[in-house]
Write a protein that holds these residues in place. Structure first.
Motif, short mmCIF file in Angstrom:
data_model
loop_
_atom_site.label_atom_id
_atom_site.label_comp_id
_atom_site.label_asym_id
_atom_site.label_seq_id
_atom_site.Cartn_x
_atom_site.Cartn_y
_atom_site.Cartn_z
N GLY A 1 47.33 12.64 0.72
CA GLY A 1 47.79 11.95 1.91
C GLY A 1 46.68 11.41 2.80
N LEU A 2 45.43 11.67 2.45
CA LEU A 2 44.33 11.16 3.26
C LEU A 2 44.31 9.64 3.19
CD1 LEU A 2 41.58 13.74 2.23
CD2 LEU A 2 42.88 13.68 4.37
N ASP A 3 44.19 9.01 4.32
CA ASP A 3 44.27 7.56 4.44
C ASP A 3 42.86 6.98 4.58
OD1 ASP A 3 44.48 4.92 5.42
OD2 ASP A 3 46.34 5.36 6.49
N GLY A 4 42.43 6.24 3.57
CA GLY A 4 41.09 5.67 3.57
C GLY A 4 40.86 4.71 4.73
N ALA A 5 41.83 3.85 5.04
CA ALA A 5 41.67 2.88 6.12
C ALA A 5 41.57 3.59 7.47
CB ALA A 5 42.82 1.88 6.12
N ALA A 6 42.40 4.59 7.68
CA ALA A 6 42.36 5.33 8.95
C ALA A 6 41.05 6.11 9.08
CB ALA A 6 43.55 6.28 9.04
N THR A 7 40.58 6.68 7.98
CA THR A 7 39.32 7.42 8.00
C THR A 7 38.16 6.47 8.30
OG1 THR A 7 40.21 9.02 6.42
CG2 THR A 7 37.81 8.96 6.66
N GLU A 8 38.16 5.32 7.68
CA GLU A 8 37.12 4.33 7.96
C GLU A 8 37.15 3.90 9.43
OE1 GLU A 8 35.84 -0.25 6.83
OE2 GLU A 8 37.15 0.84 5.44
N GLN A 9 38.34 3.67 9.95
CA GLN A 9 38.48 3.26 11.34
C GLN A 9 37.95 4.34 12.30
OE1 GLN A 9 42.54 2.58 12.67
NE2 GLN A 9 41.85 0.78 13.79
N GLU A 10 38.24 5.61 11.98
CA GLU A 10 37.75 6.72 12.81
C GLU A 10 36.22 6.78 12.77
OE1 GLU A 10 38.01 9.44 15.62
OE2 GLU A 10 39.76 8.44 14.79
N TRP A 11 35.62 6.61 11.60
CA TRP A 11 34.16 6.62 11.51
C TRP A 11 33.57 5.42 12.25
CZ3 TRP A 11 31.45 10.62 11.10
CH2 TRP A 11 31.89 11.72 10.34
N HIS A 12 34.22 4.28 12.17
CA HIS A 12 33.72 3.10 12.89
C HIS A 12 33.72 3.38 14.39
CE1 HIS A 12 33.47 -1.01 14.46
NE2 HIS A 12 32.75 -1.23 13.37
N ARG A 13 34.78 4.00 14.91
CA ARG A 13 34.83 4.37 16.33
C ARG A 13 33.69 5.33 16.68
NH1 ARG A 13 40.50 3.96 15.97
NH2 ARG A 13 40.74 6.10 15.27
N THR A 14 33.46 6.31 15.82
CA THR A 14 32.37 7.26 16.07
C THR A 14 31.02 6.56 16.08
OG1 THR A 14 33.62 9.08 15.11
CG2 THR A 14 31.23 9.35 15.20
N LEU A 15 30.82 5.65 15.14
CA LEU A 15 29.53 4.97 15.04
C LEU A 15 29.28 3.98 16.17
CD1 LEU A 15 29.47 4.41 11.18
CD2 LEU A 15 28.10 6.04 12.49
N THR A 16 30.35 3.50 16.80
CA THR A 16 30.17 2.54 17.89
C THR A 16 30.28 3.18 19.27
OG1 THR A 16 32.51 1.91 17.77
CG2 THR A 16 30.93 0.55 16.55
N GLY A 17 30.87 4.39 19.34
CA GLY A 17 31.05 4.97 20.66
C GLY A 17 30.85 6.46 20.77
N GLY A 18 30.44 7.10 19.69
CA GLY A 18 30.20 8.54 19.73
C GLY A 18 31.48 9.34 19.70
N PRO A 19 31.46 10.58 20.06
CA PRO A 19 30.37 11.25 20.75
C PRO A 19 29.29 11.79 19.81
CG PRO A 19 32.19 12.77 20.52
CD PRO A 19 32.63 11.45 19.93
N ALA A 20 29.54 11.83 18.52
CA ALA A 20 28.57 12.39 17.58
C ALA A 20 27.51 11.37 17.19
CB ALA A 20 29.28 12.89 16.33
N SER A 21 26.34 11.88 16.84
CA SER A 21 25.32 11.08 16.17
C SER A 21 25.58 11.24 14.68
CB SER A 21 23.93 11.63 16.47
OG SER A 21 23.60 11.46 17.81
N VAL A 22 25.35 10.19 13.92
CA VAL A 22 25.59 10.24 12.48
C VAL A 22 24.35 9.73 11.75
CG1 VAL A 22 27.09 9.51 10.58
CG2 VAL A 22 28.06 9.82 12.88
N LEU A 23 23.92 10.52 10.79
CA LEU A 23 22.83 10.14 9.90
C LEU A 23 23.39 10.00 8.50
CD1 LEU A 23 20.07 12.65 11.10
CD2 LEU A 23 20.38 10.26 11.81
#
Length: 187
Positions: free
Chosen positions: A40-62
């Protein structure tokens, strides 16, 4: 091995980070999580969540790279009070300087090449530069590979446990705590 490196993730990495997360969960966690949860994991939703993290945090991602390929990633930042608190909800005395490693994944086919160690080492260096003095992470109790990895970095269970609902199946996680300055032990 081709050139291996770690770099800061950029928004265009979101799709690859999501792919690595889903591939790794479906491979490495197939015995920990029910098939219907993984399916049931949704690739598009997961990508969108990572995009939000990469553009607005709060986490740093390497991201870890080998040659031209992104092979893994690490996300971390200041630990929310609820994540750092003792089981009874009491915040630790060092709460303001505790960092949470919320994700550290290397795609299984790229495993055992030092990528996780490079990612964690680079991330804790970054966290220390930001004032962190201690790190925490949550690991499924049955995930012996991740437990062994974090133990090799000097992190250990600190006595706090949580149980998540994984599609109707309990998933028990241990909170590991460790130093920001680390040296990996050979195993």
């Amino acid at each position: 091995m081709a050139d291996a490196d770690v770099r800061e993730a950029v928004p265009s990495d979101a799709a690859e980070i999501a792919r690595i997360q889903l591939t790794t969960w479906r491979t490495a966690f197939s015995e920990l999580l029910p098939a219907e949860v993984l399916d049931g994991l949704d690739g598009a939703a997961t990508e969108q969540e990572w995009h939000r993290t990469l553009t607005g945090g709060p986490a740093s991602v390497l991201v870890a790279t080998e040659g031209q390929w992104i092979v893994g990633f690490c996300a971390a930042g200041p630990a929310p009070e609820a994540e750092a608190a003792a089981a009874n909800g009491t915040p630790p005395s060092d709460a303001a300087t505790v960092a949470l490693v919320s994700a550290l994944l290397v795609e299984p086919r790229w495993g055992r090449r030092g990528h996780a160690g490079r990612l964690l080492g680079a991330m804790v260096k970054r966290l220390a530069e930001g004032g962190a003095t201690r790190g925490i992470t949550w690991v499924p109790e049955a995930d012996t590979a991740s437990m062994a990895f974090f133990r090799s970095a000097g992190w250990a269970p600190d006595g706090t446990v949580r149980t998540l609902d994984a599609g109707g199946r309990p998933l028990r996680e241990l909170r590991l705590s460790g130093p920001i300055e680390m040296q990996f032990e050979d195993r």
